[in-house]
Design an enzyme around this catalytic site. Structure first.
Site, PDB file in Angstrom:
ATOM      1  N   GLU A  37       0.772  -1.114  -0.019  1.00 49.78           N
ATOM      2  CA  GLU A  37       0.119   0.047   0.105  1.00 49.78           C
ATOM      3  C   GLU A  37       0.750   1.258   0.022  1.00 49.78           C
ATOM      4  OE1 GLU A  37      -3.290   2.189   3.051  1.00 49.78           O
ATOM      5  OE2 GLU A  37      -2.177   0.319   3.877  1.00 49.78           O
ATOM      6  N   HIS A  38       1.852   1.344   0.780  1.00 47.30           N
ATOM      7  CA  HIS A  38       2.807   2.343   1.101  1.00 47.30           C
ATOM      8  C   HIS A  38       4.246   1.619   0.633  1.00 47.30           C
ATOM      9  CE1 HIS A  38      -0.331   4.689   2.798  1.00 47.30           C
ATOM     10  NE2 HIS A  38      -0.421   3.935   3.821  1.00 47.30           N
TER      11      HIS A  38
END
Length: 343
Positions: free
Chosen positions: A330-331
């Site tokens: 996600e990050h």
């Protein structure tokens, strides 16, 4: 935080466990959430208050669900200048980014009597869910800005925010100040699945919206999954993830702080460091252990790191990139000397 040499059998086993964890819920979880949604749909504010009293604020009443102008004014006096400065900077950067995403309507008239095109108009009302954990213990200012500012730029007429109240029935002042900065029109003291239900179906106090956005725990995610179609939603999000690729130029303290920023979200969260430097790996491991003791949600962070965290030492950064692509986090952070060499 355990260190693995990659490639190796132990590292591969860890990678597989993290990648395969997915959005995990039981049949009981789904049934419990569905029952809450149906309860709110049938009973409105009465159901919202019942759940809020049970899980968040024992004394909150239906008349206190909506945040008042007086509460917002009082909140401004409770935040310091440093927060206002950081808030202004973050809001400006988020607004600049999302301005580039604005889609324009268009009409084409290439043939006589034929018009082709696309009309792009904002919805009338959007709901922004802002997590706060049980009792509003962990307010996420970033979710206020990232949910509210795009809606404001799009021209949404009514932007409503829901977030769990604290035990005394209040909302963290930083969230209220951020909501005003983001252009949010209405704020309601409700969290979890019952807040999603209120936005989807409407209650006596909380009006129905057209679209619901914002992150949350498994109950929020399941609630959004169930109401999708009744209202629009942004996505069905899985657990929080962060992966940092670092070389010898990286700051171990910064890496540790960023890893923990996601690890503290949820026991299913994943925090991973991939580096080609043994010294960086060891320094980050030590920094994570030290910073863990300062977190209010240290038990959650420890559990997620133990289950789904790890530090991978790789032969070179090319392999680090290949491994990162397998995770598809996600990050993703590139804490390396020349990041654009890998983009």
């Amino acid at each position: 935080m355990k260190i693995y040499l990659y490639p190796s059998e132990a590292a591969e086993k860890r990678v597989a466990a993290i990648i395969d964890r997915g959005l995990s819920y039981t049949r009981k979880d789904y049934q419990d959430v569905a029952r809450m949604l149906d309860d709110v749909k049938k009973n409105g504010d009465k159901a919202v208050i019942r759940y809020t009293n049970r899980f968040d604020a024992p004394s909150l009443t239906a008349g206190q669900l909506e945040v008042t102008d007086r509460e917002i004014k009082a909140a401004r006096k409770l935040v310091d200048r440093a927060f206002i400065g950081a808030l202004d900077r973050a809001a400006s950067q988020i607004e600049t980014f999302h301005q580039h995403q604005v889609t324009n309507s268009w009409i084409q008239a290439d043939r006589l009597g034929v018009l082709l095109g696309q009309m792009v108009n904002p919805v009338d009302a959007a709901g922004v869910y802002v997590p706060g954990a049980k009792g509003g213990e962990t307010p996420l200012v970033s979710s206020v800005l990232m949910g509210g500012i795009p809606a404001k730029i799009a021209g949404v007429k009514t932007i409503a925010m829901v977030t769990p109240p604290t035990r005394n029935g209040s909302i963290n002042p930083h969230l209220l100040v951020a909501a005003q900065k983001a252009g949010i029109h209405k704020i309601y003291k409700a969290g979890s699945a019952w807040a999603i239900a209120a936005l989807a179906y409407g209650t006596e106090t909380i009006p129905k919206v057209n679209v619901i956005v914002g992150p949350g725990n498994i109950y929020v995610t399941l609630a959004k999954k169930i109401v999708a179609g009744t209202v629009g939603i942004d996505m069905i999000a899985g657990p929080s993830e962060i992966l940092v690729i670092a070389d010898r130029s990286a700051n171990p303290e910064y890496i540790a702080a960023d890893l923990l920023s996601q690890a503290e979200h949820d026991p299913l969260a994943s925090a991973i460091l991939i580096t080609d430097q043994k010294e960086i790996a060891q320094a980050v491991k030590a920094a994570v252990a030290e910073q863990l003791d300062t977190l209010q949600r240290s038990e959650i962070a420890k559990e997620s790191i133990q289950k789904y965290g790890g530090i991978m030492i790789v032969p070179n950064l090319t392999i680090a990139i290949e491994l990162a692509n397998r995770f598809a986090p996600e990050h993703l952070e590139l804490q390396v000397e020349n990041p654009f060499d890998f983009v």
